[in-house]
Design an enzyme around this catalytic site. Structure first.
Site, PDB file in Angstrom:
ATOM      1  N   ARG A  15       0.805  -1.226   0.000  1.00 35.29           N
ATOM      2  CA  ARG A  15       0.000   0.000   0.000  1.00 35.29           C
ATOM      3  C   ARG A  15       0.837   1.276   0.000  1.00 35.29           C
ATOM      4  O   ARG A  15       0.329   2.366  -0.224  1.00 35.29           O
ATOM      5  CB  ARG A  15      -0.965  -0.014   1.204  1.00 35.29           C
ATOM      6  N   ASN A 376      38.459  41.119   4.410  1.00 35.41           N
ATOM      7  CA  ASN A 376      37.219  41.704   3.901  1.00 35.41           C
ATOM      8  C   ASN A 376      37.094  41.410   2.407  1.00 35.41           C
ATOM      9  O   ASN A 376      37.984  41.748   1.624  1.00 35.41           O
ATOM     10  CB  ASN A 376      37.222  43.220   4.120  1.00 35.41           C
ATOM     11  N   TYR A 386      37.897  26.418 -10.401  1.00 30.49           N
ATOM     12  CA  TYR A 386      37.626  25.259 -11.257  1.00 30.49           C
ATOM     13  C   TYR A 386      38.045  25.575 -12.686  1.00 30.49           C
ATOM     14  O   TYR A 386      37.642  26.613 -13.234  1.00 30.49           O
ATOM     15  CB  TYR A 386      36.116  24.986 -11.181  1.00 30.49           C
TER      16      TYR A 386
HETATM   17  C1  UD1 Z   1      -1.197  -6.579  11.878  1.00 30.20           C
HETATM   18  C2  UD1 Z   1      -2.038  -7.435  12.838  1.00 30.20           C
HETATM   19  C3  UD1 Z   1      -3.250  -6.619  13.287  1.00 30.20           C
HETATM   20  C4  UD1 Z   1      -2.790  -5.339  13.925  1.00 30.20           C
HETATM   21  C5  UD1 Z   1      -1.864  -4.551  13.011  1.00 30.20           C
HETATM   22  C6  UD1 Z   1      -1.267  -3.385  13.765  1.00 30.20           C
HETATM   23  C7  UD1 Z   1      -1.785  -9.755  12.088  1.00 30.20           C
HETATM   24  C8  UD1 Z   1      -2.436 -10.897  11.398  1.00 30.20           C
HETATM   25  N1  UD1 Z   1      -2.485  -8.632  12.141  1.00 30.20           N
HETATM   26  O1  UD1 Z   1      -1.981  -6.333  10.722  1.00 30.20           O
HETATM   27  O2  UD1 Z   1      -4.026  -7.397  14.208  1.00 30.20           O
HETATM   28  O3  UD1 Z   1      -3.915  -4.548  14.296  1.00 30.20           O
HETATM   29  O4  UD1 Z   1      -0.797  -5.379  12.547  1.00 30.20           O
HETATM   30  O5  UD1 Z   1      -0.523  -2.534  12.933  1.00 30.20           O
HETATM   31  O6  UD1 Z   1      -0.688  -9.909  12.599  1.00 30.20           O
HETATM   32  N2  UD1 Z   1       5.313  -9.007   8.002  1.00 30.20           N
HETATM   33  C9  UD1 Z   1       6.333  -9.910   7.750  1.00 30.20           C
HETATM   34  N3  UD1 Z   1       6.051 -11.040   7.072  1.00 30.20           N
HETATM   35  C10 UD1 Z   1       4.806 -11.344   6.644  1.00 30.20           C
HETATM   36  C11 UD1 Z   1       3.756 -10.423   6.907  1.00 30.20           C
HETATM   37  C12 UD1 Z   1       4.061  -9.262   7.595  1.00 30.20           C
HETATM   38  O7  UD1 Z   1       7.493  -9.676   8.131  1.00 30.20           O
HETATM   39  O8  UD1 Z   1       4.643 -12.415   6.043  1.00 30.20           O
HETATM   40  C13 UD1 Z   1       5.644  -7.766   8.735  1.00 30.20           C
HETATM   41  C14 UD1 Z   1       5.428  -6.528   7.902  1.00 30.20           C
HETATM   42  O9  UD1 Z   1       6.636  -6.177   7.236  1.00 30.20           O
HETATM   43  C15 UD1 Z   1       5.035  -5.502   8.941  1.00 30.20           C
HETATM   44  C16 UD1 Z   1       4.395  -6.319  10.052  1.00 30.20           C
HETATM   45  O10 UD1 Z   1       4.773  -7.660   9.836  1.00 30.20           O
HETATM   46  O11 UD1 Z   1       6.168  -4.835   9.465  1.00 30.20           O
HETATM   47  C17 UD1 Z   1       2.876  -6.214  10.057  1.00 30.20           C
HETATM   48  O12 UD1 Z   1       2.362  -6.666   8.830  1.00 30.20           O
HETATM   49  P1  UD1 Z   1       1.131  -5.970   8.127  1.00 30.20           P
HETATM   50  O13 UD1 Z   1       0.851  -6.683   6.863  1.00 30.20           O
HETATM   51  O14 UD1 Z   1       1.291  -4.511   8.068  1.00 30.20           O
HETATM   52  O15 UD1 Z   1      -0.030  -6.361   9.174  1.00 30.20           O
HETATM   53  P2  UD1 Z   1      -1.427  -5.640   9.361  1.00 30.20           P
HETATM   54  O16 UD1 Z   1      -2.332  -6.028   8.267  1.00 30.20           O
HETATM   55  O17 UD1 Z   1      -1.212  -4.195   9.585  1.00 30.20           O
HETATM   56 CA    CA Z   2       0.563  -2.847   9.533  1.00 30.61          CA
END
Ligand code: UD1
Ligand code: CA
Length: 459
Positions: A15, A376, A386
């Site tokens: 996103r 000054n 240059y």
């Molecule tokens: C997640 C939580 C949600 C919470 C929110 C808060 C889950 C299922 N949901 O959702 O409950 O309210 O965060 O911000 O955990 N990431 C990985 N590997 C993956 C997927 C994600 O490293 O396979 C990392 C992403 O880089 C990120 C973090 O985990 O830094 C959170 O992932 P993101 O996809 O943003 O989760 P949300 O949908 O926001």
């Molecule tokens: Ca998130």
């Protein structure tokens, strides 16, 4: 007991619509991931494990020695991401903080409170939660009639009743380390996104009759998870407000803190006055009682005490006490301005050292100059450094007076106390105490103008 930390940073951040991995986007001058690391440091973990995946090498570089890394080659969900740390942590006694790399506003203090709460209540899992006015997009904290946490339900899986819940999952948790990795063996992808949700371990613990709790943040702002550029801008403004407030508490005056942009590592001494529309970036330091007026933009520079910078730009330079700069001056990298020097309007200084009390008041270029004290520079002086290929140094002694509109063709050396006649082109060294005139002698032709088109006699 030992603390460990797992930082989730493998996601692409679809996103964000960016070439950069999401956690590499900056808030107040440093990456979101660095913000998270600084907060995590407050709980002094024995071990940090960062889960990387999308553009892993870029992410690894920012943290370098601060963390161990595990690779999640396919991003199958937050639960799957935590599983990647199993080899590093699974057998260890203690508690593990899990935090997402996209929550830059959570403070170290809150993480400490979360750990203390978890240990005090002897929980197997404690969720950091917050009350959101608009909980859309977050996982919801579902409690039973006794107010106990039962599970977390993601936005996309929530029913209409669950969607009404305003208590959200910040994506930060503390777990009993061993139980975390055991529970992760039981999660699956039976959900709206077909992912392994870390959040599912909460329900698993609860069903096994284990103690699960929630520690609620007082300030929802801390919990902000940055998923797109709109949230990134919100994070930026919350962080800046925090930074500016800390400076005000330390004795800095702001004309308008809402319109002043100060990176997180900038240091400002008391009694500094910062007008609106000032930007201070990187590792900048401002000395006591200095004044920075509207439009000033300073990057990675050290500014002394009682300096006045008027609507000017300074990059990677040192400005000593009592210097006055601007308006509309540009101090470029690797410059040193000595005590009480004056660099006035439309003056550019680059890679030069300027001695104490030296003045360049107007329309001057000082490039690769080694300039003494009490010099000054007349208006329009140019150090021609240059030749189209190489840069050369101009060396100027103390007490030199350079007449207006002179060009000093580097490499050239001007001795102490020398005088350069106005409009000179100087391409030979000038000895101490000498006068140098580098221009044609003036010629007068009496009456020659009469009859020319401009002359009143022809009108
Ligand atoms: C997640 C939580 C949600 C919470 C929110 C808060 C889950 C299922 N949901 O959702 O409950 O309210 O965060 O911000 O955990 N990431 C990985 N590997 C993956 C997927 C994600 O490293 O396979 C990392 C992403 O880089 C990120 C973090 O985990 O830094 C959170 O992932 P993101 O996809 O943003 O989760 P949300 O949908 O926001
Ligand atoms: Ca998130």
């Amino acid at each position: 007991m030992n603390n460990y930390a797992i930082i989730l940073a493998a996601g692409k951040g679809t996103r964000m619509k960016s070439d950069l991995p999401k956690v590499m986007h900056k808030v107040a001058g440093i990456t979101m991931l660095e913000h998270v690391f600084r907060s995590v440091a407050a709980i002094a973990p024995q071990k940090n494990v960062t889960v990387i995946g999308h553009k892993a090498e870029l992410v690894r570089e920012v943290l370098a020695s601060q963390s161990e890394f595990v690779l999640q080659t396919e991003q199958l969900g937050t639960g799957h991401a935590v599983m990647m740390a199993e080899d590093e942590l699974a057998g260890l006694d203690g508690q593990t903080l899990v935090i997402a790399g996209d929550t830059p506003l959570i403070t170290g203090e809150s993480l400490k409170n979360l750990i203390d709460f978890h240990v005090h209540h002897k929980n197997v899992a404690t969720i950091l939660t917050a009350e959101a006015d608009n909980p859309f997009g977050y996982g919801r904290i579902i409690r039973n009639d006794n107010g106990e946490v039962v599970k977390i339900v993601e936005q996309k899986d929530a029913n209409d009743f669950e969607k009404q819940v305003k208590e959200i999952n910040t994506g930060t948790y503390v777990f009993d380390n061993k139980r975390l990795f055991e529970a992760l063996k039981n999660i699956n992808t039976n959900n709206a996104q077909g992912e392994y949700y870390l959040t599912d371990v909460i329900g698993i613990f609860k069903e096994a009759g284990e103690k699960v709790g929630a520690y609620k943040l007082r300030d929802f702002n801390e919990s902000l998870g940055v998923n797109d550029r709109v949230a990134l801008a919100t994070a930026e403004s919350v962080m800046r407000r925090r930074i500016n407030k800390a400076h005000m508490v330390n004795g800095v005056t702001f004309q308008n803190p809402e319109a002043t942009y100060i990176d997180v590592d900038v240091a400002i001494a008391p009694d500094v006055v910062v007008e609106a529309n000032v930007t201070l970036k990187g590792q900048t330091k401002i000395g006591a009682a200095s004044v920075l007026t509207n439009g000033t933009y300073i990057v990675d520079s050290v500014i002394g005490d009682h300096v006045v910078v008027t609507n000017s730009m300074i990059e990677e330079s040192e400005v000593q006490d009592g210097v006055t700069i601007g308006p509309f001056a540009h101090i470029r990298p690797k410059s040193v301005l000595g005590k009480d020097a004056h660099i006035g309007n439309f003056v550019e200084v680059k890679g030069s050292s300027i001695g104490e009390n030296t003045k360049a008041g107007h329309l001057t270029y000082i490039g690769n100059g080694q300039v003494g004290s009490n010099v000054n520079f007349g208006a329009g002086t140019i150090l021609a450094n240059y030749d189209g290929k190489n840069k050369y140094t101009t060396t100027i002694g103390n007490n030199v007076f350079v007449g207006s509109n002179s060009t000093l063709l580097a490499p050239v050396t001007i001795g102490d106390n020398a005088l350069i006649a106005a409009a000179s082109a100087i391409n030979q060294d000038v000895p101490t105490d000498a006068l140098a005139i580098g221009r044609e002698r003036q010629v007068i032709k009496d009456g020659y103008a009469i009859g020319k088109p401009h002359h009143p006699s022809t009108k």
